[in-house]
Design a protein around this motif. Structure first.
Motif, PDB file in Angstrom:
ATOM      1  N   LEU B 210       4.992   1.300 -39.197  1.00 40.01           N
ATOM      2  CA  LEU B 210       4.117   0.128 -39.280  1.00 40.01           C
ATOM      3  C   LEU B 210       3.518  -0.009 -40.673  1.00 40.01           C
ATOM      4  CD1 LEU B 210       2.168   0.464 -35.912  1.00 40.01           C
ATOM      5  CD2 LEU B 210       4.212  -0.860 -36.369  1.00 40.01           C
ATOM      6  N   ASN B 223      -2.728  -2.395 -41.800  1.00 38.16           N
ATOM      7  CA  ASN B 223      -2.132  -3.729 -41.764  1.00 38.16           C
ATOM      8  C   ASN B 223      -1.990  -4.288 -40.352  1.00 38.16           C
ATOM      9  OD1 ASN B 223      -0.010  -2.328 -40.730  1.00 38.16           O
ATOM     10  ND2 ASN B 223       1.431  -2.769 -42.380  1.00 38.16           N
ATOM     11  N   SER B 224      -2.377  -3.508 -39.353  1.00 33.51           N
ATOM     12  CA  SER B 224      -2.315  -4.015 -37.979  1.00 33.51           C
ATOM     13  C   SER B 224      -3.318  -3.268 -37.115  1.00 33.51           C
ATOM     14  CB  SER B 224      -0.913  -3.843 -37.399  1.00 33.51           C
ATOM     15  OG  SER B 224      -0.650  -2.472 -37.235  1.00 33.51           O
ATOM     16  N   ARG B 225      -3.557  -3.810 -35.964  1.00 31.36           N
ATOM     17  CA  ARG B 225      -4.492  -3.170 -35.045  1.00 31.36           C
ATOM     18  C   ARG B 225      -3.994  -1.773 -34.646  1.00 31.36           C
ATOM     19  NH1 ARG B 225      -7.656  -5.751 -30.092  1.00 31.36           N
ATOM     20  NH2 ARG B 225      -8.550  -3.838 -29.283  1.00 31.36           N
ATOM     21  N   VAL B 355      -7.320  -7.191 -39.632  1.00 22.97           N
ATOM     22  CA  VAL B 355      -5.860  -7.216 -39.432  1.00 22.97           C
ATOM     23  C   VAL B 355      -5.547  -8.467 -38.626  1.00 22.97           C
ATOM     24  CG1 VAL B 355      -5.525  -4.721 -39.499  1.00 22.97           C
ATOM     25  CG2 VAL B 355      -6.052  -5.798 -37.328  1.00 22.97           C
ATOM     26  N   LEU B 359      -0.439  -9.126 -34.656  1.00 23.52           N
ATOM     27  CA  LEU B 359       0.163  -7.795 -34.657  1.00 23.52           C
ATOM     28  C   LEU B 359      -0.677  -6.791 -33.888  1.00 23.52           C
ATOM     29  CD1 LEU B 359       1.264  -7.595 -38.390  1.00 23.52           C
ATOM     30  CD2 LEU B 359       2.726  -7.936 -36.420  1.00 23.52           C
ATOM     31  N   SER B 360      -1.575  -7.299 -33.078  1.00 18.48           N
ATOM     32  CA  SER B 360      -2.536  -6.376 -32.494  1.00 18.48           C
ATOM     33  C   SER B 360      -2.092  -5.789 -31.163  1.00 18.48           C
ATOM     34  CB  SER B 360      -3.875  -7.087 -32.310  1.00 18.48           C
ATOM     35  OG  SER B 360      -3.717  -8.118 -31.363  1.00 18.48           O
TER      36      SER B 360
END
Lengths: 257, 361
Positions: B210, B223-225, B355, B359-360
């Motif tokens: 990720l 960059n994401s949850r 973020v 994408l979470s």
């Protein structure tokens, strides 16, 4: 706890007695005079030696083919794997006379395989190779299954580590997997050899002569009765007990230092 | 030293997808991810055990994608050591040297030197079954290190150890990395382990990487949850961007004081708040806070042994947040630090990041 031990020991003891009593009765009832003359009978000695030798050849040749098969069954995933496993087990399930007939139809003179071996000067009808073939066919599951279980007990990552340390696939196989499961293979080979020695049904279809010990026992029972058949069986049993006890001792787990 | 480009691996139901990674020489890379995410498969693919269906693996500049494991010059150490049980410690360590045809005298010297370095010299004649977990791990490390691998691959090497031994081996790994300068790829699901050892962090989930980057960068700016959660950011608040405002269930968050990336915000985001960015009784410059308000204390928990007090704060909108205080800080506000009390709280702008919500998952 005490009751548990009594029940387990009692049930185990009954099973051991079921095996021991008939054999002990046969050994005890053998007349010493007949036993002495049987031991010095060249036909009996030759027959027993032939039995041991033919079963040994069957076992050794099956080690060559059976160990790689066991390794593949333990380590690889491939289509039809369970079918191959079933095929390996099949000789245990089918009647051994039927196995003998099946072998006769393939390795006899009528089929191309039998003819091909004939051209190489190898015949399976009434010969030692025929006896070994019949013995191998019916007893190979013991070797293959024991070896497969042995390979399964070795962590495949041991081979992976060996490979990263510079071992080729062959070196990883011999120095790691085989080095760790040779006892299982030896144990399977002992069982296969033993089963080969005891084989009767498949052998008589391919080779009544030269006469292996089980066939000789059968013939003496038919022609002379129990009195002359049982001493041959007693000698075979005692000899096998001696050999297999020794081999089992060799295959035992060593205590770690 | 090690470069993976778009690696795909399929193993039955499991799949590694489009894995790309670059590890420079001398780097300590930690691959972080929860159990079953494909970390071991990736490590074994690097080692040559599994063949990628697509993508390339470069080791020391050479294409090693189709190279056999024995030709890659990598060392692997598994979580449960995987020592050769039929060989003594000496023979285990010397295994690779024997295969290489190294003269016996040289083998003895190399093995003894490595055994001294890892303080296992007194164990050389023993079988692995007679060793403790920590000793086995040192032997496994020695066995890999004597081969001077280009990259040392460690598959959760500390997971099976007790706390004391884990801490000792952790220090040992740091010493190996510093003193021998070996490039290390270390997979773990333990965040503390990653923070202690890594200078590069890659976060993995469901067979994908990720995020990959410098440890601090990944932790500060996930960059994401999923990455935020995996790097230990427990406080996540969903927000929508409306007319230059950040609307959350707790009220508006000051968008202008957000520390980074406020220019190209998508419409729906997830704010990430590390524990340290949530202050009780905020007494700094008001400009430093992106949100101030009152929250009630729903739990106070003294974390065993660490002297850290975990405080759970509840908002009547249903949101729970966690922050951490030292015992001294907790003592200073002890009169107010009671379950049910409502306390003033501020979110430090420099700690709050976001973020995208897409994408979470």
């Amino acid at each position: 706890m005490k009751n548990f031990k009594i029940v387990i020991s009692g049930l185990s003891g009954i099973l051991v007695l079921i095996i021991v009593i008939p054999l002990a009765r046969m050994v005890v009832s053998a007349e010493p005079g007949v036993l002495r003359s049987t031991i010095s009978d060249p036909e009996v000695i030759q027959s027993i030696l032939l039995t041991l030798r033919a079963a040994l050849w069957a076992t050794l040749s099956c080690i060559l083919f059976g160990v790689p098969l066991a390794y593949a069954l333990a380590r690889w995933r491939f289509p039809g794997k369970s079918i191959v496993q079933g095929i390996v087990d099949l000789p245990v399930m089918i009647p051994h006379t039927a196995a003998g007939i099946a072998l006769l139809m393939v390795y006899g003179r009528e089929f191309f395989l039998g003819k091909a071996f004939g051209l190489l000067g190898i015949s399976f009808m009434g010969t030692v190779p025929g006896i070994s073939l019949a013995m191998a066919f019916v007893s190979l599951p013991f070797l293959v299954n024991a070896a497969r279980d042995g390979f399964l007990s070795v962590d495949p990552r041991l081979e992976r580590v060996a490979r990263t340390l510079g071992a080729s696939p062959w070196q990883a196989f011999f120095k790691v997997s085989l080095a760790l499961c040779w006892r299982s293979i030896l144990s399977g080979a002992i069982m296969m050899w033993a089963r080969g020695i005891a084989e009767f049904g498949a052998v008589i279809v391919l080779a009544y002569h030269p006469m292996i010990a089980p066939v000789l026992i059968w013939e003496r029972l038919e022609n002379y009765g129990l009195k002359y058949a049982s001493p041959v069986a007693v000698i075979l049993i005692l000899l096998c007990l001696l050999i297999f006890s020794g081999l089992r001792w060799l295959a035992r787990e060593q205590k770690e230092v | 030293m090690l470069r993976l480009e778009g690696i795909d691996v399929r193993l039955g139901e499991f799949q590694l997808r489009d894995v790309s990674l670059h590890v420079k020489a001398g780097t300590y890379l930690t691959l972080l991810g929860s159990t079953g995410t494909g970390k071991t498969v990736l490590l074994e693919t690097i080692a040559g055990v599994h063949k990628p269906t697509s993508g390339r693996i470069h080791i020391k500049g050479l294409d090693a994608t189709r190279l056999a494991p024995e030709k890659r010059h990598l060392g692997i150490v598994y979580q449960d050591y995987v020592l050769f049980p039929h060989l003594t410690v000496l023979r285990n360590i010397a295994f690779g040297l024997h295969l290489k045809g190294t003269p016996e005298r040289k083998i003895k010297g190399v093995v003894e030197e490595m055994a001294d370095f890892l303080e296992i010299g007194h164990l050389l004649k023993r079988r692995p079954s007679r060793l403790s977990g920590g000793e086995r791990q040192r032997v496994a490390l020695a066995r890999a290190l004597v081969m001077e691998p280009y990259v040392l691959l460690l598959d959760e090497p500390l997971s099976a150890l007790d706390r004391v031994t884990r801490s000792r081996i952790q220090n040992e790994l740091k010493r190996i990395h510093t003193q021998l300068g070996v490039t290390i790829v270390h997979i773990t699901h333990d965040l503390a382990e990653a923070f202690f050892l890594a200078d590069q962090l890659a976060v993995m989930k469901d067979g994908r990487i990720l995020q990959n980057g410098a440890l601090e960068e990944v932790c500060r700016h996930p960059n994401s949850r999923s990455v935020a959660e995996l790097v230990g950011i427990e406080n996540l608040i969903t927000a929508t961007v409306e007319d230059n405002r950040l609307v959350t269930v707790m009220g508006d968050v000051d968008l202008a004081r957000l520390s980074a990336g406020k220019d190209d915000l998508p419409e729906r985001i997830c704010l990430t708040l590390p524990g340290w960015s949530i202050e009780l009784f905020p007494d700094g410059d008001p400009q430093d806070y992106v949100w101030q308000g009152s929250l009630s204390i729903s739990d106070v928990y003294l974390m065993n042994g660490s002297g850290i007090v975990e405080v759970t704060l509840a908002h009547n909108g249903g949101k729970n947040l966690k922050t951490y205080l030292s015992r001294r800080e907790a003592k200073a506000i002890s009169a107010n630090l009671r379950i049910g009390n409502t306390v003033p709280v501020g979110f430090l702008g420099k700690g709050v990041y976001w973020v995208p919500q897409e994408l979470s998952l």
